[in-house]
Design an enzyme around this catalytic site. Structure first.
Site, PDB file in Angstrom:
ATOM      1  N   ASN A  83     -14.403  -2.595  -5.198  1.00 58.50           N
ATOM      2  CA  ASN A  83     -14.210  -3.931  -5.752  1.00 58.50           C
ATOM      3  C   ASN A  83     -13.430  -4.811  -4.773  1.00 58.50           C
ATOM      4  O   ASN A  83     -13.035  -4.368  -3.693  1.00 58.50           O
ATOM      5  CB  ASN A  83     -13.517  -3.841  -7.113  1.00 58.50           C
ATOM      6  CG  ASN A  83     -13.977  -4.911  -8.078  1.00 58.50           C
ATOM      7  OD1 ASN A  83     -14.192  -6.054  -7.681  1.00 58.50           O
ATOM      8  ND2 ASN A  83     -14.133  -4.549  -9.335  1.00 58.50           N
ATOM      9  N   HIS A 113       4.048   4.525  11.735  1.00 61.04           N
ATOM     10  CA  HIS A 113       4.834   4.294  12.951  1.00 61.04           C
ATOM     11  C   HIS A 113       6.056   5.212  12.985  1.00 61.04           C
ATOM     12  O   HIS A 113       6.541   5.644  11.937  1.00 61.04           O
ATOM     13  CB  HIS A 113       5.297   2.836  13.007  1.00 61.04           C
ATOM     14  CG  HIS A 113       4.197   1.854  12.846  1.00 61.04           C
ATOM     15  ND1 HIS A 113       3.257   1.610  13.825  1.00 61.04           N
ATOM     16  CD2 HIS A 113       3.847   1.072  11.797  1.00 61.04           C
ATOM     17  CE1 HIS A 113       2.394   0.714  13.398  1.00 61.04           C
ATOM     18  NE2 HIS A 113       2.719   0.371  12.169  1.00 61.04           N
ATOM     19  N   GLY A 149      -6.818  -0.065  -9.813  1.00 60.07           N
ATOM     20  CA  GLY A 149      -6.431  -1.280  -9.094  1.00 60.07           C
ATOM     21  C   GLY A 149      -5.035  -1.215  -8.501  1.00 60.07           C
ATOM     22  O   GLY A 149      -4.089  -0.748  -9.130  1.00 60.07           O
ATOM     23  N   LYS A 173       1.002  12.370  -1.428  1.00 59.14           N
ATOM     24  CA  LYS A 173       0.684  13.790  -1.238  1.00 59.14           C
ATOM     25  C   LYS A 173      -0.715  14.071  -1.773  1.00 59.14           C
ATOM     26  O   LYS A 173      -1.252  13.306  -2.569  1.00 59.14           O
ATOM     27  CB  LYS A 173       1.700  14.666  -1.965  1.00 59.14           C
ATOM     28  CG  LYS A 173       3.125  14.515  -1.442  1.00 59.14           C
ATOM     29  CD  LYS A 173       4.032  15.558  -2.035  1.00 59.14           C
ATOM     30  CE  LYS A 173       5.477  15.409  -1.602  1.00 59.14           C
ATOM     31  NZ  LYS A 173       5.732  15.265  -0.215  1.00 59.14           N
TER      32      LYS A 173
END
Length: 196
Positions: A83, A113, A149, A173
């Site tokens: 969607n 990072h 969503g 996880k």
């Protein structure tokens, strides 16, 4: 190793590498074209997705806008629906199985990072902008999944088959097959079995 090879191997790499920047711009340009197509232009969308994605099965539906880093590291199975307003940062491979339902605003990340600032920034001789150093881990999503969503899937996560991820969840996880999971961080709440 090239920076692209390092990226796909999950090693520290330079995002400002010219080869990677060229692929990045190509992905962004193809995604922009896709997002601007007329809503009825199914054939045009299919042609762009063939150029943008690493692979796709039959019956893929992606509602624009759709955002990627490269696009070429995203692989869909058959009968998948994505969607609107989804962002897939495919600095490593994102694999999605058959019959996937991905709700609005879902974000899938493969990039991260170093936590210490001195490890994040280095000189990039081939770029005017000093990109931070990055690492990656692939994301694998099984068959018959529904991701609610606004969910965020973090780098390195594997989600099994027949899984529901609740809206707004942050999946840090692996989630085993045949479960319903939600929350921040996302946790398995119960088995996913047919109720009738």
């Amino acid at each position: 190793m090239t920076e692209k090879e390092k990226m796909l191997a999950g090693e520290l790499y330079d995002c400002g590498d010219p080869e990677l920047l060229e692929l990045w711009h190509l992905g962004k340009d193809l995604a922009r074209k896709y997002n601007l197509l007329d809503s009825h232009d199914a054939q045009g969308k299919k042609e762009i997705l063939k150029q943008l994605l690493g692979g796709m099965g039959d019956n893929l539906w992606i509602t624009p806008p759709f955002y990627v880093d490269y696009g070429c590291n995203i692989f869909f199975g058959n009968n998948c629906e994505v969607n609107m307003n989804c962002t897939f940062l495919d600095d490593n491979r994102i694999t999605i199985g058959d019959n996937a339902l991905i709700a609005p605003g879902v974000q899938i990340y493969t990039a991260f990072h170093p936590t210490h600032y001195l490890d994040r920034f280095g000189e990039s001789a081939d770029s005017e902008f000093n990109f931070c150093k990055t690492e990656t881990a692939p994301v694998t999503i099984g068959n018959n999944i529904w991701i609610g969503g606004g969910a965020i899937i973090m780098p390195g996560v594997t989600i099994g088959d027949n899984v529901v991820i609740g809206a707004g969840s942050v999946v840090t996880k692996d989630i085993p097959s045949n479960t319903i999971a939600y929350g921040n961080p996302c946790r398995v709440v119960r088995e996913n079995k047919r109720m009738r």
